[in-house]
Each structure stands twice: as C-alpha cells, then as structure tokens.
Design an enzyme around this catalytic site. Structure first.
Site, mmCIF file in Angstrom:
data_model
loop_
_atom_site.group_PDB
_atom_site.id
_atom_site.type_symbol
_atom_site.label_atom_id
_atom_site.label_comp_id
_atom_site.label_asym_id
_atom_site.label_seq_id
_atom_site.Cartn_x
_atom_site.Cartn_y
_atom_site.Cartn_z
ATOM 1 N N LYS A 149 0.842 -1.180 0.000
ATOM 2 C CA LYS A 149 0.000 0.000 0.000
ATOM 3 C C LYS A 149 0.884 1.238 0.000
ATOM 4 O O LYS A 149 2.013 1.134 0.469
ATOM 5 C CB LYS A 149 -0.951 -0.012 1.195
ATOM 6 C CG LYS A 149 -0.222 0.079 2.540
ATOM 7 C CD LYS A 149 -0.789 1.120 3.442
ATOM 8 C CE LYS A 149 -0.172 2.454 3.281
ATOM 9 N NZ LYS A 149 0.479 3.004 4.466
ATOM 10 N N HIS A 179 -1.068 -4.444 6.036
ATOM 11 C CA HIS A 179 -0.466 -5.241 7.108
ATOM 12 C C HIS A 179 -1.330 -5.281 8.359
ATOM 13 O O HIS A 179 -1.187 -6.167 9.188
ATOM 14 C CB HIS A 179 0.972 -4.795 7.409
ATOM 15 C CG HIS A 179 1.107 -3.541 8.211
ATOM 16 N ND1 HIS A 179 1.100 -2.298 7.655
ATOM 17 C CD2 HIS A 179 1.265 -3.346 9.543
ATOM 18 C CE1 HIS A 179 1.255 -1.386 8.614
ATOM 19 N NE2 HIS A 179 1.355 -2.000 9.774
ATOM 20 N N GLU A 217 0.116 7.320 16.897
ATOM 21 C CA GLU A 217 1.553 7.036 16.832
ATOM 22 C C GLU A 217 2.322 8.161 17.509
ATOM 23 O O GLU A 217 1.891 9.323 17.446
ATOM 24 C CB GLU A 217 2.015 6.966 15.374
ATOM 25 C CG GLU A 217 1.378 5.861 14.576
ATOM 26 C CD GLU A 217 2.017 5.762 13.202
ATOM 27 O OE1 GLU A 217 2.992 5.028 13.073
ATOM 28 O OE2 GLU A 217 1.536 6.439 12.283
ATOM 29 N N HIS A 241 -5.806 0.926 6.233
ATOM 30 C CA HIS A 241 -5.876 0.235 7.523
ATOM 31 C C HIS A 241 -7.184 0.513 8.279
ATOM 32 O O HIS A 241 -7.835 -0.395 8.777
ATOM 33 C CB HIS A 241 -4.719 0.657 8.426
ATOM 34 C CG HIS A 241 -3.369 0.543 7.792
ATOM 35 N ND1 HIS A 241 -3.013 -0.504 6.978
ATOM 36 C CD2 HIS A 241 -2.264 1.343 7.855
ATOM 37 C CE1 HIS A 241 -1.750 -0.343 6.570
ATOM 38 N NE2 HIS A 241 -1.292 0.767 7.090
ATOM 39 N N LYS A 340 0.215 11.285 13.736
ATOM 40 C CA LYS A 340 1.617 11.150 14.146
ATOM 41 C C LYS A 340 1.843 12.124 15.297
ATOM 42 O O LYS A 340 1.136 13.124 15.424
ATOM 43 C CB LYS A 340 2.540 11.517 12.992
ATOM 44 C CG LYS A 340 2.274 10.687 11.731
ATOM 45 C CD LYS A 340 3.409 9.769 11.415
ATOM 46 C CE LYS A 340 3.164 8.950 10.164
ATOM 47 N NZ LYS A 340 3.468 7.542 10.327
HETATM 48 N N1 LIG Z 1 8.600 1.949 4.917
HETATM 49 C C1 LIG Z 1 7.448 1.592 5.494
HETATM 50 O O1 LIG Z 1 7.313 1.477 6.728
HETATM 51 C C2 LIG Z 1 6.249 1.316 4.654
HETATM 52 C C3 LIG Z 1 6.313 1.388 3.280
HETATM 53 N N2 LIG Z 1 5.212 1.084 2.537
HETATM 54 C C4 LIG Z 1 5.275 1.137 1.076
HETATM 55 O O2 LIG Z 1 6.288 0.261 0.607
HETATM 56 C C5 LIG Z 1 6.905 0.788 -0.531
HETATM 57 C C6 LIG Z 1 8.403 0.930 -0.262
HETATM 58 O O3 LIG Z 1 8.596 1.804 0.811
HETATM 59 P P1 LIG Z 1 10.037 2.116 1.421
HETATM 60 O O4 LIG Z 1 10.808 0.885 1.602
HETATM 61 O O5 LIG Z 1 9.790 2.984 2.579
HETATM 62 O O6 LIG Z 1 10.698 2.985 0.244
HETATM 63 P P2 LIG Z 1 12.228 3.375 0.048
HETATM 64 O O7 LIG Z 1 12.228 4.686 -0.647
HETATM 65 O O8 LIG Z 1 13.006 3.228 1.295
HETATM 66 O O9 LIG Z 1 12.771 2.253 -0.963
HETATM 67 C C7 LIG Z 1 12.405 2.250 -2.310
HETATM 68 C C8 LIG Z 1 13.028 1.052 -2.991
HETATM 69 O O10 LIG Z 1 12.624 1.070 -4.355
HETATM 70 C C9 LIG Z 1 13.783 0.841 -5.163
HETATM 71 N N3 LIG Z 1 13.639 1.478 -6.477
HETATM 72 C C10 LIG Z 1 13.330 2.757 -6.737
HETATM 73 N N4 LIG Z 1 13.324 2.956 -8.062
HETATM 74 C C11 LIG Z 1 13.626 1.770 -8.647
HETATM 75 C C12 LIG Z 1 13.753 1.337 -9.966
HETATM 76 N N5 LIG Z 1 13.578 2.159 -11.028
HETATM 77 N N6 LIG Z 1 14.054 0.055 -10.189
HETATM 78 C C13 LIG Z 1 14.245 -0.810 -9.174
HETATM 79 N N7 LIG Z 1 14.127 -0.459 -7.883
HETATM 80 C C14 LIG Z 1 13.825 0.828 -7.626
HETATM 81 C C15 LIG Z 1 14.903 1.471 -4.389
HETATM 82 O O11 LIG Z 1 16.107 0.935 -4.847
HETATM 83 P P3 LIG Z 1 17.469 1.763 -4.838
HETATM 84 O O12 LIG Z 1 17.606 2.310 -3.453
HETATM 85 O O13 LIG Z 1 18.477 0.738 -5.140
HETATM 86 O O14 LIG Z 1 17.328 2.848 -5.862
HETATM 87 C C16 LIG Z 1 14.562 1.054 -2.971
HETATM 88 O O15 LIG Z 1 15.012 -0.244 -2.727
HETATM 89 C C17 LIG Z 1 6.191 2.107 -0.817
HETATM 90 O O16 LIG Z 1 5.135 1.873 -1.706
HETATM 91 C C18 LIG Z 1 5.665 2.504 0.538
HETATM 92 O O17 LIG Z 1 4.556 3.362 0.447
HETATM 93 C C19 LIG Z 1 4.043 0.690 3.111
HETATM 94 C C20 LIG Z 1 3.922 0.591 4.479
HETATM 95 C C21 LIG Z 1 4.990 0.932 5.362
HETATM 96 O O1 LIG Z 2 1.244 1.683 6.791
HETATM 97 C C1 LIG Z 2 1.663 2.411 7.669
HETATM 98 O O2 LIG Z 2 1.589 1.984 8.943
HETATM 99 C C2 LIG Z 2 2.452 2.534 9.939
HETATM 100 C C3 LIG Z 2 1.837 2.140 11.278
HETATM 101 O O3 LIG Z 2 1.829 0.750 11.389
HETATM 102 P P1 LIG Z 2 1.873 0.027 12.826
HETATM 103 O O4 LIG Z 2 1.865 -1.410 12.494
HETATM 104 O O5 LIG Z 2 3.143 0.504 13.480
HETATM 105 O O6 LIG Z 2 0.664 0.484 13.558
HETATM 106 C C4 LIG Z 2 2.587 4.027 9.808
HETATM 107 O O7 LIG Z 2 3.600 4.482 10.687
HETATM 108 C C5 LIG Z 2 2.977 4.390 8.390
HETATM 109 O O8 LIG Z 2 2.986 5.807 8.247
HETATM 110 C C6 LIG Z 2 2.005 3.798 7.401
HETATM 111 O O9 LIG Z 2 2.514 3.989 6.083
#
Ligand SMILES: NC(=O)C1=CN([C@@H]2O[C@H](COP(=O)(O)OP(=O)(O)OC[C@H]3O[C@@H](n4cnc5c(N)ncnc54)[C@H](OP(=O)(O)O)[C@@H]3O)[C@@H](O)[C@H]2O)C=CC1
Ligand SMILES: O=C1O[C@H](COP(=O)(O)O)[C@@H](O)[C@H](O)[C@H]1O
Length: 491
Positions: A149, A179, A217, A241, A340
């Site tokens: 998401k 999740h 949070e 969520h 937040k």
């Molecule tokens: N972080 C969290 O707690 C949460 C995240 N999400 C969702 O999960 C997804 C990922 O989030 P997050 O991990 O925080 O994001 P990040 O920005 O930390 O990571 C993004 C990833 O995407 C890769 N990437 C970007 N562009 C390309 C490309 N052109 N080809 C291949 N790989 C690419 C990056 O690789 P590189 O660094 O090598 O460029 C990196 O590994 C998002 O949709 C976010 O909304 C959902 C819930 C919670």
């Molecule tokens: O998906 C998300 O969830 C977290 C909160 O998750 P929790 O399991 O810790 O309650 C939130 O911090 C984040 O902004 C959102 O993208």
C-alpha cells in the site's frame, strides 16, 4: 504453543530490497519464519533494487538490518548465517532493461518453486515491474505478486495500477497487502464477533451508541517525509488500515471463511459508507499538522521542520465522523482518528453501548457510565468490558465502573508475530483472504475521494497541534457536538 504450518519451497523476489520496508519489516519477518523452520532451506530470497551491489555487499546490509530489527535473543549466530545464505542480490531497473534476463534466468533454475514477487517500491513501478516480468517470461501459474500500500494516490491512479497488473496476472495471483489485516488482534475481531454469540446479539444500533477507532503514533514522519508529504494521514492510514478495521467491525457474518465470502462482506460495508459531501467536510472531518512539542519525554520539532518545507499543507492527523447506511448501523456514528506525534502509540477500538433507558439508582448519587467494549489492538493487546458494579462495603449501595479484562499476553504467554510474518507465509500458500481484492481497494478510494476533493477545494491549512497532544481541539469539538467524547484509556 502456536502451531506452525510449513509452506512449500519458494523463491521470494523482493523489489525495493535496499529500502526501508525491506530492511525494517520484510527481512526480519522472513528471518523469524526461517527460525521457526516454517519454510524449507531450498527456498531463496532474491533481493532486487536499482543500486549496483553484489550479493556479499547486500548480505552485509541485510545482516546489519537484522541486528537492528530482530531481538538479540533470536539471532543465534549459526542461524543468522544460514538465513543470509539464502539471500542473493540482483541489480534490476524497474524502468529499464538492466537485470531482467539475469533475474528470470535465476528463477528458471527452479521451475517447480512458488514465485513470490514482493513489490516494496513506489506504486508507479508496480505496472512496469509486472509487465517486465511477463515480457521476460518470469511469470507462471506458481507466481504471486504482492503490492504494497498505497495502491495509487487516488481512485484513478489505483484503477490504472490495477489495470496494468491485471493485464498480466489473474486476480487470484495478486496480493494487495494491508499489514493491519495480518495483526493477530485484527484477526481476532472475526473471532470476537462470530465465535461469541453474546456479542453478536448486541452488535447493532438498538444497543450500540457509537464506535471509536483510534490509531495513534508517537513517531513523526521519520525518514519518510518525501513519501508522506505527498500522502498525508487520510491516504496513509484511513484509506486502507482504518477502513479495513471498520469493515471487520461493521460487516455481516460471511457465509464461511472462504476468501471471497469474507471480502464480499467487507465490500458491502465500503459501499454502504455514507459519502461525505463537500459541504459536510467541515463538520465531519478535521485535519491537523503537528507543531513542535514533546514525544516520549523529549522535545521534538514540528512537521514543517522535520520535512524542511515551510509551506506544506499535508495533514499528519485526521479525525472523521462516519456513517454506515444499513439496517444494522442506522444512526450509529463511527468516529475515527489517527495521527503522528500523539501522546502514546496505541491502536484501540471502543464500542460504546447505550445507557439504560431508565435508572433505578438516584441520579444525584450514581452517575451510570455506559458499558464499553475496549478492543486493544496494540500494545497491551487484549479486551476490556467496562461495566458498573457495586463497590463492596456496608455503607449503602455505591456503584463504580470496573472492567472484565483479557490480556492476550497473560492468556497465551507467547511472542506476537509481526503481521508481515503471517502475511508472507499466506502469499506462499496462495491464500488471499487477508489481502484486499481490487474492488475493495477501489471502493475505499471511492469513499475517500470526495473528502480529498472537498479539502482541496477549500484549500484550508491543516490545524496545528502540539506534538504530544491528542490532535487539534477541533477533533474534540467534532465528537462533543454530538454529546460524546473521545475515550482515553489509562492503561
Ligand atoms: N517503509 C514503510 O514502513 C512502509 C512502506 N510502505 C510502502 O512500501 C513501498 C516501499 O517503501 P520504502 O521501503 O519505505 O521505500 P524506500 O524509498 O526506502 O525504498 C524504495 C526502494 O525502491 C527501489 N527502487 C526505486 N526505483 C527503482 C527502480 N527504477 N528500479 C528498481 N528499484 C527501484 C529502491 O532501490 P534503490 O535504493 O536501489 O534505488 C529502494 O530499494 C512504498 O510503496 C511505501 O509506500 C508501506 C507501508 C509501510
Ligand atoms: O502503513 C503504515 O503503517 C504505519 C503504522 O503501522 P503500525 O503497524 O506501526 O501500527 C505508519 O507508521 C505508516 O505511516 C504507514 O505507512
């Protein structure tokens, strides 16, 4: 002791493997499932991202992440090295030709394995990744694709993503993750409602006065400001969520636990949500943005300073008053709030029952509190039924609110697996029950859309609130105008 149901050998390809989600959640979840020997050691974890790295360099990063995010007691040295031995890295560009032939060649070494592609990247890449996989022959009947998401930014972009992914995979191979549905306490909502007839008999407008859902949070936007500022609390937490929680609370009993039976009932709730018209946006929604204040006992800066952007209008808090238009829920408001930098991390549902129609206890001596069912999703997972009881003693009849308490930790005395652990194993099993179907996601966006439109037409700045407070006072006013109040439990 929980039963561990083994899953088949699989190739788990994580796109976005250098990102925050993979490091903080996905690798630790896979490690815990490996530790419990839930999957065979013939499984492989293929980490894919844009960065040029080799497998050894990636394993160093993965080890550091596991040391940071898994409790030390679970990280026996041999086990950690065995787990890292399953991990390999492939540089792949989702938007270009690099890495695809190599990735698919690796997969073709084990044609019999389940292929679980986890798309932990920004949603704009979901369509391109799936199409490149298809073009290079990487998809087969054993493939499943997990979409993180948010699926899109609004209804139109969600539909575009769903169309793009749907062009190369049937719905049963698409796992849209939320999740919250993997949290034990969220799954317990089904048990509470449909395994305990005493509650189901009371679960309607005749008995229930209103429902509150709070997901609070203490953290700010941390390192995710770039994503968050384009999203805001409504898109980040409510569209997915919190609407899913509301669905589980409000839905009718499914005819079985079959995937589509459950998802059909949730969809009906989403379709029954009363639309918030533009002129109601002010009375039924409150947007807030945290200003400098305190979090967990230390001073913290405000959102704008966290972001380094002085004119952002993104909300970090939202409160909503909602209505489900059905016989069961007619006239019962659902109040939701999330934000937040609130005082505590806690997710809680409060079902408040109606007060007795007539009291035999003199009002000047006894203030009858309504019965409330508190469902604590996290932390201190459990439930509490608040009721009036007679205070013991010979000095007359004195009533006091007390609670019947269930602590899940005391009742079951075991580690609560992270939601991702359960969901990842469901992906390998091919069980989509705890994932969102396309029509659910789009119905949720469809409900959120008029609010987003109303906000953007009004162009109001979000109301500031102090970090460490319960949000803007307008959120309190919104519920108090109805003669009700946000419930703040003390435990
Ligand atoms: N972080 C969290 O707690 C949460 C995240 N999400 C969702 O999960 C997804 C990922 O989030 P997050 O991990 O925080 O994001 P990040 O920005 O930390 O990571 C993004 C990833 O995407 C890769 N990437 C970007 N562009 C390309 C490309 N052109 N080809 C291949 N790989 C690419 C990056 O690789 P590189 O660094 O090598 O460029 C990196 O590994 C998002 O949709 C976010 O909304 C959902 C819930 C919670
Ligand atoms: O998906 C998300 O969830 C977290 C909160 O998750 P929790 O399991 O810790 O309650 C939130 O911090 C984040 O902004 C959102 O993208």
């Amino acid at each position: 002791m929980a039963r561990i149901l083994p899953v088949a050998s699989f190739d788990g390809v994580v796109f976005g493997a250098t990102g925050d989600l993979t490091m903080r959640k996905l690798l630790p979840a896979l490690f815990h499932r490996f530790r419990d020997r839930q999957f065979p050691t013939s499984s492989r974890i293929i980490a894919a991202a844009r960065t040029e790295l080799d497998t050894d360099a990636y394993r160093v990063r993965a080890e550091a992440a596991l040391r940071q995010h898994v409790d030390a007691a679970s990280l026996e040295a041999g086990l950690l090295q065995d787990f890292l031995g399953l991990v390999q890295y492939q540089t792949v560009d989702a938007l270009g030709p690099q890495g695809w032939p190599e990735l698919v060649a690796t997969l073709q070494e084990r044609p019999e394995q389940v292929r679980a592609f986890y798309l932990a990247t920004s949603p704009e890449l979901y369509g391109p990744i799936c199409h490149r996989l298809a073009d290079h022959g990487g998809l087969n009947a054993l493939s499943r694709v997990v979409l993180e998401k948010p699926i899109g930014h609004d209804l139109a972009s969600a539909q575009a993503i769903n169309n793009a992914v749907g062009e190369v995979l049937p719905e049963k191979q698409i796992f849209r993750i939320d999740h919250y549905l993997g949290k034990e306490t969220v799954q317990n909502l089904m048990a509470l409602r449909f395994a305990n007839p005493i509650f189901e008999r009371l679960w309607h407008a005749d008995t229930i006065d209103h429902v509150q859902i709070t997901v609070a949070e203490t953290v700010g936007v941390e390192g995710r400001g770039g994503y968050y500022d384009r999203s805001g609390a409504l898109r980040d937490m409510v569209q997915n969520h919190m609407l899913q929680l509301l669905c589980l609370l409000a839905m009718e009993s499914p005819i079985s636990l079959d995937t589509d039976a459950v998802r059909d009932e949730k969809l009906k709730v989403l379709r029954a949500l009363q639309r918030v018209e533009a002129h109601e946006v002010n009375s039924c929604t409150v947007r807030g943005q945290y200003a400098a204040g305190a979090a967990e006992g230390r001073p913290v800066q405000g959102y704008l300073a966290d972001l380094g952007a002085p004119d952002s209008l993104t909300e970090t808090f939202v409160a909503l008053k909602m209505q489900v238009n059905s016989w069961r829920w007619a006239g019962v408001p659902f109040y939701l709030r999330t934000g937040k930098r609130l005082p505590r991390k806690m997710s809680e549902i409060v079902v408040q029952f109606r007060t007795p129609p007539f009291s035999i206890f003199p009002r000047d001596q006894h203030e009858l509190q309504p019965n409330r069912l508190l469902i604590r999703l996290q932390p201190a997972e459990g439930m509490r039924l608040e009721m009036m009881t007679k205070e013991p003693g010979p000095g007359g009849l004195h009533l006091k609110p007390t609670g019947l308490d269930i602590s899940f930790e005391k009742a079951f005395g075991q580690r609560y697996p992270d939601a991702y652990e359960r969901l990842l194993m469901d992906v390998v099993r091919g069980n989509t029950t705890l994932f969102m179907r396309r029509d659910e996601v789009e119905a949720a966006w469809g409900w959120v859309q008029p609010i987003l439109r109303g906000w953007s037409e009004r162009r109001d700045a979000p109301r500031p609130y102090l970090a460490g407070s319960w949000g803007p006072s307008a959120a309190i006013a919104m519920i108090e105008r109805d003669g009700r109040t946000w419930y703040e439990s003390t435990d």
